[in-house]
Design a protein around this motif. Structure first.
Motif, PDB file in Angstrom:
ATOM      1  N   UNK A 280       1.326 -52.922  30.103  1.00 55.70           N
ATOM      2  CA  UNK A 280       1.953 -52.121  29.142  1.00 55.70           C
ATOM      3  C   UNK A 280       3.462 -52.262  28.963  1.00 55.70           C
ATOM      4  N   UNK A 281       3.816 -52.290  27.629  1.00 60.65           N
ATOM      5  CA  UNK A 281       5.083 -52.613  27.418  1.00 60.65           C
ATOM      6  C   UNK A 281       5.671 -54.049  27.241  1.00 60.65           C
ATOM      7  N   UNK A 282       4.750 -54.929  27.929  1.00 63.05           N
ATOM      8  CA  UNK A 282       5.064 -56.468  27.854  1.00 63.05           C
ATOM      9  C   UNK A 282       4.539 -56.846  26.634  1.00 63.05           C
ATOM     10  N   UNK A 283       5.034 -58.221  26.152  1.00 56.97           N
ATOM     11  CA  UNK A 283       4.641 -58.736  24.883  1.00 56.97           C
ATOM     12  C   UNK A 283       4.471 -60.329  24.887  1.00 56.97           C
ATOM     13  N   UNK A 284       3.116 -60.894  24.435  1.00 60.92           N
ATOM     14  CA  UNK A 284       3.072 -62.306  24.441  1.00 60.92           C
ATOM     15  C   UNK A 284       2.920 -62.702  23.134  1.00 60.92           C
ATOM     16  N   UNK A 285       3.748 -63.466  22.542  1.00 57.01           N
ATOM     17  CA  UNK A 285       3.838 -64.112  21.079  1.00 57.01           C
ATOM     18  C   UNK A 285       3.651 -65.461  21.393  1.00 57.01           C
ATOM     19  N   UNK A 286       2.691 -66.061  20.650  1.00 59.86           N
ATOM     20  CA  UNK A 286       2.321 -67.673  20.418  1.00 59.86           C
ATOM     21  C   UNK A 286       2.217 -68.137  19.022  1.00 59.86           C
ATOM     22  N   UNK A 287       2.612 -69.151  18.841  1.00 54.16           N
ATOM     23  CA  UNK A 287       2.312 -69.852  17.416  1.00 54.16           C
ATOM     24  C   UNK A 287       0.913 -70.345  17.548  1.00 54.16           C
ATOM     25  N   UNK A 288       0.327 -70.470  18.520  1.00 55.01           N
ATOM     26  CA  UNK A 288      -1.158 -71.061  18.982  1.00 55.01           C
ATOM     27  C   UNK A 288      -1.848 -69.842  19.361  1.00 55.01           C
ATOM     28  N   UNK A 289      -2.914 -70.366  20.325  1.00 52.47           N
ATOM     29  CA  UNK A 289      -4.049 -69.351  20.736  1.00 52.47           C
ATOM     30  C   UNK A 289      -3.321 -68.745  22.254  1.00 52.47           C
ATOM     31  N   UNK A 290      -3.981 -67.533  22.532  1.00 54.19           N
ATOM     32  CA  UNK A 290      -3.483 -66.794  23.575  1.00 54.19           C
ATOM     33  C   UNK A 290      -4.778 -66.719  24.460  1.00 54.19           C
ATOM     34  N   UNK A 291      -4.586 -66.948  25.757  1.00 53.71           N
ATOM     35  CA  UNK A 291      -5.488 -66.968  26.639  1.00 53.71           C
ATOM     36  C   UNK A 291      -5.074 -66.048  27.937  1.00 53.71           C
ATOM     37  N   UNK A 292      -5.799 -64.995  28.357  1.00 55.15           N
ATOM     38  CA  UNK A 292      -5.346 -64.259  29.305  1.00 55.15           C
ATOM     39  C   UNK A 292      -6.374 -63.880  30.267  1.00 55.15           C
ATOM     40  N   UNK A 293      -6.341 -64.557  31.727  1.00 59.81           N
ATOM     41  CA  UNK A 293      -7.468 -64.253  32.493  1.00 59.81           C
ATOM     42  C   UNK A 293      -7.111 -63.116  33.464  1.00 59.81           C
ATOM     43  N   UNK A 294      -6.781 -61.999  32.727  1.00 63.66           N
ATOM     44  CA  UNK A 294      -6.518 -60.826  33.431  1.00 63.66           C
ATOM     45  C   UNK A 294      -6.460 -59.950  32.483  1.00 63.66           C
ATOM     46  N   UNK A 295      -6.261 -58.554  32.751  1.00 64.12           N
ATOM     47  CA  UNK A 295      -6.253 -57.413  31.868  1.00 64.12           C
ATOM     48  C   UNK A 295      -4.880 -57.558  30.864  1.00 64.12           C
ATOM     49  N   UNK A 296      -5.329 -57.208  29.321  1.00 63.66           N
ATOM     50  CA  UNK A 296      -4.456 -57.545  28.735  1.00 63.66           C
ATOM     51  C   UNK A 296      -3.952 -55.780  28.266  1.00 63.66           C
ATOM     52  N   UNK A 297      -3.115 -55.212  28.535  1.00 58.64           N
ATOM     53  CA  UNK A 297      -2.474 -54.000  28.286  1.00 58.64           C
ATOM     54  C   UNK A 297      -1.212 -53.673  27.527  1.00 58.64           C
ATOM     55  N   UNK A 298      -0.619 -54.940  27.218  1.00 58.15           N
ATOM     56  CA  UNK A 298       0.585 -54.871  26.355  1.00 58.15           C
ATOM     57  C   UNK A 298       0.074 -55.211  25.027  1.00 58.15           C
ATOM     58  N   UNK A 299       1.091 -56.036  24.267  1.00 56.15           N
ATOM     59  CA  UNK A 299       0.941 -56.678  22.949  1.00 56.15           C
ATOM     60  C   UNK A 299       0.553 -58.229  23.237  1.00 56.15           C
ATOM     61  N   UNK A 300      -0.267 -58.622  22.290  1.00 59.54           N
ATOM     62  CA  UNK A 300      -0.334 -60.052  22.079  1.00 59.54           C
ATOM     63  C   UNK A 300      -0.720 -60.452  20.639  1.00 59.54           C
ATOM     64  N   UNK A 301       0.368 -61.420  20.369  1.00 58.50           N
ATOM     65  CA  UNK A 301       0.500 -61.897  18.792  1.00 58.50           C
ATOM     66  C   UNK A 301       0.218 -63.199  18.902  1.00 58.50           C
TER      67      UNK A 301
ATOM     68  N   UNK B 277      -9.775 -56.298  27.742  1.00 58.91           N
ATOM     69  CA  UNK B 277      -9.172 -56.024  26.596  1.00 58.91           C
ATOM     70  C   UNK B 277      -8.829 -54.605  26.603  1.00 58.91           C
ATOM     71  N   UNK B 278      -7.632 -54.186  26.893  1.00 57.07           N
ATOM     72  CA  UNK B 278      -7.080 -52.962  26.767  1.00 57.07           C
ATOM     73  C   UNK B 278      -5.607 -52.932  26.234  1.00 57.07           C
ATOM     74  N   UNK B 279      -5.486 -53.292  24.837  1.00 59.35           N
ATOM     75  CA  UNK B 279      -3.942 -53.761  24.504  1.00 59.35           C
ATOM     76  C   UNK B 279      -3.420 -52.481  23.880  1.00 59.35           C
ATOM     77  N   UNK B 280      -1.944 -52.701  23.759  1.00 59.56           N
ATOM     78  CA  UNK B 280      -1.461 -51.854  22.830  1.00 59.56           C
ATOM     79  C   UNK B 280      -1.395 -52.127  21.400  1.00 59.56           C
TER      80      UNK B 280
END
Length: 253
Positions: A172-193, A209-212
């Protein structure tokens, strides 16, 4: 004026990669509210991107206050560098102080672009006949995949120019930003763009999948909207279809 080549500078034709903000309303207050609602929660979305204001969709009697639009973009850490407009819009559009720009479509307008490049090259040759030939720039390097094998804690941010693969939790409170795809092999609780430069084909994949907030090409969904039970806390993918986010279970077989 001397046409002798200078060792200190060089003039040449070229293209600058900028986002186009197409205006569909002259109501700058409504536009500001919409932009802030869309992007204020992700203050680094634009990351000092340069933006051209595209007025061509406006009706002849629609004349937004462009200074207010420029100020709104500045609030979002974006910088307006020019205006793309029809010829009849130039007189009032120039009052904002930005230069008038030409925009060539990236698809289906190759001949016009080549003609423009040839004209620019001819003008440069006429203006500096003594100048040495300019070397052709190297093509841009392909974006590589960024691999993160540590957890992202609250307040941390990752930006990838291509795809990004994350092997640990996005808290929670972390952010992943990508111009392409995002692959997360774990819980996503923050932000993914994903697809933040406007790529509607980008996707988000994660095993829990538990995103903010999730977003693809600027279309977003927050935790205020409860996720369907078939994807909440489960393996899922997020994709874009007709400007709508589609959330689907991810088959792990």
């Amino acid at each position: 004026m001397s046409q002798k080549k200078s060792p200190h500078f060089e003039l040449r034709s070229g293209n600058v990669d900028a986002l186009l903000l197409a205006l569909h309303t002259a109501d700058t207050s409504a536009l500001r509210d919409d932009l802030l609602s869309r992007f204020e929660a992700t203050p680094d979305f634009f990351s000092n991107d340069v933006i051209a204001l595209d007025l061509r969709s406006l009706q002849d009697d629609q004349r937004p206050e462009l200074g207010a639009v420029i100020d709104t973009l500045s609030t979002l850490k974006a910088r307006a560098i020019g205006v793309v407009a029809r010829q009849e819009q130039h007189d009032w559009a120039q009052a904002c102080g930005l230069p008038m720009l030409d925009s060539q479509s990236r698809r289906g307008n190759g001949r016009a672009a080549r003609d423009a490049e040839q004209a620019a090259a001819s003008e440069a040759a006429a203006a500096a006949p003594a100048a040495a030939p300019v070397a052709t720039p190297e093509p841009p390097r392909a974006a590589t995949t960024l691999l993160i094998d540590k957890p992202l804690r609250s307040g941390q941010q990752i930006y990838a120019h291509g795809d990004v693969v994350i092997m640990d939790v996005v808290s929670f409170g972390a952010e992943v930003i990508a111009e392409g795809n995002i692959h997360i092999y774990a819980p996503l609780r923050g932000r993914a763009l994903a697809g933040v430069k406007g790529n509607p084909d980008a996707r988000i994949f994660c095993t829990c999948l538990e995103p903010e907030l999730i977003s693809i090409a600027g279309i977003y969904r927050t935790a205020e909207q409860t996720l369907p039970p078939d994807v909440l806390g489960k393996p899922a993918q997020v994709r874009l279809a007709d400007e709508t986010l589609i959330l689907e279970p991810l088959r792990m077989k």
